[in-house]
Design a protein around this motif. Sequence first.
Motif, PDB file in Angstrom:
ATOM      1  N   THR A 187       0.837  -1.205   0.000  1.00  0.00           N
ATOM      2  CA  THR A 187       0.000   0.000   0.000  1.00  0.00           C
ATOM      3  C   THR A 187       0.871   1.253   0.000  1.00  0.00           C
ATOM      4  N   PHE A 188       1.929   1.182   0.762  1.00  0.00           N
ATOM      5  CA  PHE A 188       2.856   2.300   0.848  1.00  0.00           C
ATOM      6  C   PHE A 188       3.505   2.573  -0.513  1.00  0.00           C
ATOM      7  N   ARG A 189       3.951   1.492  -1.160  1.00  0.00           N
ATOM      8  CA  ARG A 189       4.606   1.633  -2.465  1.00  0.00           C
ATOM      9  C   ARG A 189       3.643   2.246  -3.485  1.00  0.00           C
ATOM     10  N   LYS A 190       2.404   1.724  -3.480  1.00  0.00           N
ATOM     11  CA  LYS A 190       1.402   2.246  -4.416  1.00  0.00           C
ATOM     12  C   LYS A 190       1.066   3.707  -4.115  1.00  0.00           C
ATOM     13  N   SER A 191       1.049   4.041  -2.831  1.00  0.00           N
ATOM     14  CA  SER A 191       0.751   5.429  -2.451  1.00  0.00           C
ATOM     15  C   SER A 191       1.812   6.370  -3.011  1.00  0.00           C
ATOM     16  N   LEU A 192       3.073   5.958  -2.881  1.00  0.00           N
ATOM     17  CA  LEU A 192       4.143   6.810  -3.401  1.00  0.00           C
ATOM     18  C   LEU A 192       4.024   6.947  -4.914  1.00  0.00           C
ATOM     19  N   VAL A 193       3.681   5.854  -5.566  1.00  0.00           N
ATOM     20  CA  VAL A 193       3.523   5.897  -7.029  1.00  0.00           C
ATOM     21  C   VAL A 193       2.405   6.872  -7.383  1.00  0.00           C
ATOM     22  N   SER A 194       1.265   6.736  -6.725  1.00  0.00           N
ATOM     23  CA  SER A 194       0.141   7.589  -7.124  1.00  0.00           C
ATOM     24  C   SER A 194       0.386   9.056  -6.760  1.00  0.00           C
ATOM     25  N   LEU A 195       1.268   9.300  -5.822  1.00  0.00           N
ATOM     26  CA  LEU A 195       1.594  10.690  -5.472  1.00  0.00           C
ATOM     27  C   LEU A 195       2.755  11.229  -6.306  1.00  0.00           C
ATOM     28  N   GLY A 196       3.285  10.395  -7.178  1.00  0.00           N
ATOM     29  CA  GLY A 196       4.430  10.812  -7.986  1.00  0.00           C
ATOM     30  C   GLY A 196       5.716  10.896  -7.174  1.00  0.00           C
ATOM     31  N   LEU A 197       5.769  10.126  -6.065  1.00  0.00           N
ATOM     32  CA  LEU A 197       6.946  10.180  -5.195  1.00  0.00           C
ATOM     33  C   LEU A 197       7.754   8.880  -5.217  1.00  0.00           C
ATOM     34  N   SER A 198       7.488   8.020  -6.198  1.00  0.00           N
ATOM     35  CA  SER A 198       8.096   6.684  -6.126  1.00  0.00           C
ATOM     36  C   SER A 198       9.623   6.708  -6.222  1.00  0.00           C
ATOM     37  N   LYS A 199      10.179   7.777  -6.757  1.00  0.00           N
ATOM     38  CA  LYS A 199      11.645   7.829  -6.831  1.00  0.00           C
ATOM     39  C   LYS A 199      12.276   7.810  -5.430  1.00  0.00           C
ATOM     40  N   LEU A 200      11.492   8.185  -4.412  1.00  0.00           N
ATOM     41  CA  LEU A 200      12.023   8.172  -3.051  1.00  0.00           C
ATOM     42  C   LEU A 200      12.405   6.772  -2.589  1.00  0.00           C
ATOM     43  N   LEU A 201      11.711   5.755  -3.154  1.00  0.00           N
ATOM     44  CA  LEU A 201      11.964   4.380  -2.724  1.00  0.00           C
ATOM     45  C   LEU A 201      13.401   3.951  -2.956  1.00  0.00           C
ATOM     46  N   SER A 202      14.040   4.587  -3.914  1.00  0.00           N
ATOM     47  CA  SER A 202      15.418   4.180  -4.199  1.00  0.00           C
ATOM     48  C   SER A 202      16.393   5.341  -4.088  1.00  0.00           C
ATOM     49  N   ASP A 203      15.939   6.407  -3.420  1.00  0.00           N
ATOM     50  CA  ASP A 203      16.819   7.563  -3.271  1.00  0.00           C
ATOM     51  C   ASP A 203      17.784   7.320  -2.115  1.00  0.00           C
ATOM     52  N   SER A 204      19.027   7.078  -2.429  1.00  0.00           N
ATOM     53  CA  SER A 204      19.966   6.695  -1.381  1.00  0.00           C
ATOM     54  C   SER A 204      20.346   7.879  -0.491  1.00  0.00           C
ATOM     55  N   ARG A 205      19.899   9.070  -0.891  1.00  0.00           N
ATOM     56  CA  ARG A 205      20.201  10.215  -0.033  1.00  0.00           C
ATOM     57  C   ARG A 205      19.244  10.285   1.152  1.00  0.00           C
ATOM     58  N   ASN A 206      18.122   9.547   1.090  1.00  0.00           N
ATOM     59  CA  ASN A 206      17.170   9.496   2.189  1.00  0.00           C
ATOM     60  C   ASN A 206      17.445   8.239   3.024  1.00  0.00           C
ATOM     61  N   TYR A 207      16.534   7.925   3.934  1.00  0.00           N
ATOM     62  CA  TYR A 207      16.740   6.752   4.779  1.00  0.00           C
ATOM     63  C   TYR A 207      16.041   5.520   4.219  1.00  0.00           C
ATOM     64  N   SER A 208      15.785   5.505   2.914  1.00  0.00           N
ATOM     65  CA  SER A 208      15.072   4.349   2.350  1.00  0.00           C
ATOM     66  C   SER A 208      15.822   3.052   2.670  1.00  0.00           C
TER      67      SER A 208
END
Length: 352
Positions: free
Chosen positions: A207-228
């Motif tokens: 659900t979390f992954r889909k939420s990021l996708v629908s918000l246009g934030l899915s790049k955060l899932l692999s952004d190594s500059r964050n705490y992903s």
Amino acid sequence: MFLSYYILFLIRIIFCFAQFLDDPQQPIEQYKPANATFYTLCRNSDLYDILETINNYNNRFNSEYRYDWVFLNDQQFTDEFKKLVKVSVAGHAYFGQIPSQHWSLPNSVDHDTMKENMQKMINDPDGAPPYADSMSYRHMCRFESGFFFKHELLQKYDYFWRVEPGVKLRCDVNYDLFKYMIDNKYDHGFTISMLEYSKTIPSLFETFRKSLVSLGLSKLLSDSRNYSGFVIDPKNGQYNHCHFWTNFEIGNLNVFRSKEYNQIFNELDKSNGFYYERWGDAPVRSLILSMILVKGKIKRFDEIGYTHPPYTQCPQEEGFRVSNRCSCNPDTDFTSKWFSCSGHFDGLEQQH
Ligand SMILES: Nc1nc2c(ncn2[C@@H]2O[C@H](COP(=O)(O)OP(=O)(O)OP(=O)(O)O)[C@@H](O)[C@H]2O)c(=O)[nH]1
Ligand SMILES: *[C@@H]1O[C@H](CO)[C@@H](O)[C@H](O)[C@H]1NC(C)=O
Ligand SMILES: CC(=O)N[C@H]1CO[C@H](CO)[C@@H](O)[C@@H]1O
Ligand SMILES: [Mg+2]
């Protein structure tokens, strides 16, 4: 003989005078605290546990700094609760009731589905997870994930330090932890981190992954500059179940007030997973915070001695335990247990 009495008398007078000059009340009155408060969600029946905790926090930290303390409850606090708590808190105490729309089933929840799923969790042949049968626990987790920071009593602060009835500081915290956060530009601090029971969150990550996708934030899932990397397993791209334990946390309320935090929470909430499953506030918040905070913004406080039964964080170094009057047994430290995520967190910080 007479002379020595006289000298003793003189010394006593000088000592009293010096004490007067060094009156510990004076500098405390002038201390300018950070824009911050303690925050506790609890019931009236938690009165005696929270009193013990408040006194422990005074002894270990707050009698020095006198931070305010905000108490929230889904019911009204009793006069007895307020009377006894108010005299214990070293700063000002504020008592608030949670608006019912923040502590009730959303209209979109289908009662039959919820009850069926709850019954399945309770009857799990391998054992029910904690609070499988509790409705109030589900309200609590949803409230702590998406609403506590919206309460009017918290609006006038930037930082909060969450405390639960019955927790204890096990060593002195002899510096202003709020100012430490602010001076070092940290947005979030924790002590213990661990793995979540997977039975309580079967669909959370999808659900979390889909939420990021629908918000246009899915790049955060692999952004190594964050705490992903703290929450996502690089081998399969799935949730590794790590979360910051939320019963001790010190954080920047403006992060929770941010657009991203609320967008993601609202998407998750729409799926009703807080009720159809039993999503804890800790995994929900850890997932969101890990995506929206840039590395260097989260602090692991490894030197804070802390107990929320049944687990304790206890500093290992003897010199530290002596100078900070620690009361915990270092052999009981949680950090080295297999289901602690602290080593993993430290590993990420080193890559930073
Ligand atoms: N007002 C109110 N507070 C609650 C309720 N349920 C839990 N809380 C508070 O929410 C926080 C978390 O609840 P806990 O019961 O401690 O949950 P937990 O830490 O996951 O589980 P424990 O291991 O039992 O401590 C605590 O500060 C509780 O006092 C409730 O129904 N009403
Ligand atoms: C403290 O923070 C709140 C929330 O950001 C803000 O509204 C308030 O003005 C601040 N207070 C002071 C004294 O700076
Ligand atoms: C939503 C959000 O705050 N994402 C952050 C993730 O990390 C990058 C890189 O530091 C930031 O630019 C983003 O703001
Ligand atoms: Mg608790």
